[in-house]
Scaffold this motif. Structure first.
Motif, short mmCIF file in Angstrom:
data_model
loop_
_atom_site.label_atom_id
_atom_site.label_comp_id
_atom_site.label_asym_id
_atom_site.label_seq_id
_atom_site.Cartn_x
_atom_site.Cartn_y
_atom_site.Cartn_z
N GLY A 207 0.81 -1.22 0.00
CA GLY A 207 0.00 0.00 0.00
C GLY A 207 0.84 1.26 0.00
N ILE A 208 0.18 2.39 0.19
CA ILE A 208 0.86 3.69 0.19
C ILE A 208 0.58 4.38 1.52
N ASN A 209 1.65 4.83 2.18
CA ASN A 209 1.53 5.56 3.43
C ASN A 209 1.05 6.98 3.17
N THR A 210 0.68 7.68 4.24
CA THR A 210 0.17 9.05 4.09
C THR A 210 1.22 9.99 3.50
N ASP A 211 2.51 9.66 3.68
CA ASP A 211 3.56 10.51 3.12
C ASP A 211 3.92 10.13 1.68
N GLY A 212 3.18 9.17 1.11
CA GLY A 212 3.41 8.77 -0.27
C GLY A 212 4.38 7.63 -0.44
N SER A 213 5.02 7.19 0.62
CA SER A 213 5.97 6.08 0.53
C SER A 213 5.24 4.74 0.53
N PRO A 214 5.83 3.71 -0.05
CA PRO A 214 5.17 2.39 -0.06
C PRO A 214 5.28 1.71 1.30
N THR A 215 4.28 0.89 1.64
CA THR A 215 4.35 0.13 2.88
C THR A 215 5.47 -0.91 2.77
N ARG A 216 6.01 -1.29 3.93
CA ARG A 216 7.13 -2.23 3.99
C ARG A 216 6.65 -3.61 4.45
N PHE A 217 7.53 -4.58 4.32
CA PHE A 217 7.26 -5.93 4.78
C PHE A 217 6.80 -5.93 6.24
N GLU A 218 7.49 -5.16 7.07
CA GLU A 218 7.20 -5.12 8.51
C GLU A 218 5.83 -4.52 8.81
N ASP A 219 5.25 -3.78 7.88
CA ASP A 219 3.91 -3.21 8.07
C ASP A 219 2.82 -4.28 7.91
N HIS A 220 3.14 -5.39 7.26
CA HIS A 220 2.15 -6.40 6.92
C HIS A 220 2.31 -7.69 7.71
N VAL A 221 3.49 -7.93 8.25
CA VAL A 221 3.80 -9.24 8.82
C VAL A 221 4.33 -9.11 10.24
N GLU A 222 3.87 -9.99 11.11
CA GLU A 222 4.43 -10.09 12.45
C GLU A 222 4.44 -11.57 12.85
N VAL A 223 5.60 -12.06 13.26
CA VAL A 223 5.73 -13.44 13.75
C VAL A 223 6.11 -13.35 15.22
N ILE A 224 5.27 -13.89 16.08
CA ILE A 224 5.47 -13.77 17.53
C ILE A 224 5.93 -15.11 18.10
N ALA A 225 7.06 -15.09 18.79
CA ALA A 225 7.55 -16.26 19.52
C ALA A 225 8.03 -15.74 20.88
N ASP A 226 7.16 -15.84 21.87
CA ASP A 226 7.48 -15.30 23.18
C ASP A 226 6.90 -16.18 24.28
N ILE A 227 6.96 -15.72 25.50
CA ILE A 227 6.55 -16.52 26.64
C ILE A 227 5.05 -16.84 26.58
N VAL A 228 4.26 -15.98 25.93
CA VAL A 228 2.81 -16.21 25.85
C VAL A 228 2.51 -17.34 24.87
N ASN A 229 3.13 -17.30 23.69
CA ASN A 229 2.89 -18.30 22.67
C ASN A 229 3.70 -19.57 22.88
N ASN A 230 4.81 -19.47 23.54
CA ASN A 230 5.71 -20.61 23.76
C ASN A 230 6.11 -20.69 25.22
N PRO A 231 5.15 -21.05 26.11
CA PRO A 231 5.45 -21.07 27.54
C PRO A 231 6.50 -22.12 27.89
N ASN A 232 7.20 -21.88 28.99
CA ASN A 232 8.23 -22.83 29.44
C ASN A 232 7.60 -24.18 29.77
#
Length: 232
Positions: A207-232
């Motif tokens: 997509g296009i941000n308000t400043d006219g720049s294109p959206t980045r990979f990090e704007d669309h994707v998040e991979v979570i691996a933390d204590i909540v998703n992967n408890p001890n």
């Protein structure tokens, strides 16, 4: 059934043949809802050459379009990518006509699409084409058939690729390796799509941000691996 399976298959609905605009609108609205819908309804049946007739002059036979829609969608994914629905360039094979009224005006097709109902139409130079591929959801993130397909493609691919990583008990390094494997998989889709030849970002809908720049990979994707998703 589809919601109950872990891979959430998509169901192409067989709609009664030769319905009016009002009837199709009513059918579509009857199963619309605001959450995810895993079915796709295409209004029209198709005429095909009768496989049981031996005469060349035998009349064509009207059949449901479910198989033809599935074939066109699979072929589209293979040639254009996981993020595409059937378009003019991936028309239906084997049809010799559309059974029932074709809704050729933009207004009629919009009326049906708003009710979650899709059409088949003959377009000169292309053949028999599926116009739109909406689900029965009224919520934007679940409305588009390619969107819900991509979501489950990510899930199934992730499960399959990490299936051998039986992380029990949890090891911190393995959690990080699994996270990186998913990011690498998604980054490859971002960079070149599922076919290897898709422009960067197209698969995720860059997509296009308000400043006219294109959206980045990090704007669309998040991979979570933390204590909540992967408890001890």
């Amino acid at each position: 059934y589809a919601q109950g399976r872990w891979d959430n298959p998509k169901i192409i609905v067989n709609v009664a043949s030769n319905q009016t605009l009002a009837q199709l609108q009513s059918i579509g609205q009857s199963y619309q809802r605001s959450d995810r819908v895993l079915s796709i309804a295409v209004a029209h049946w198709l005429y095909i050459t009768d496989p049981f007739a031996t005469s060349d002059t035998a009349p064509a036979r009207a059949v449901p379009s479910c198989g033809a829609v599935m074939g066109a969608w699979i072929r589209t994914i293979g040639t254009l990518g996981i993020h595409y629905i059937p378009v003019k360039q991936t028309s239906i094979f084997g049809a010799v006509g559309v059974y029932g009224t074709q809704f050729t005006s933009d207004q009629d097709r919009t009326t049906l699409a708003t009710a979650g109902m899709n059409c088949i139409e003959f377009l000169q130079g292309y053949g028999y084409v599926i116009r739109n591929l909406f689900t029965g959801s009224t919520t934007t993130e679940f409305k588009f058939a390619n969107g819900i397909l991509m979501g489950d493609f990510f899930k199934v691919s992730g499960v399959d690729s990490l299936n051998s990583s039986e992380n029990t008990p949890n090891a911190f390094n393995r959690i990080l390796e699994n996270k990186m494997a998913m990011i690498t998989f998604l980054r490859r889709l971002w960079d070149q799509g599922s076919t290897g030849s898709v422009p960067k970002g197209e698969t995720f809908g860059i997509g296009i941000n308000t400043d006219g720049s294109p959206t980045r990979f990090e704007d669309h994707v998040e991979v979570i691996a933390d204590i909540v998703n992967n408890p001890n």
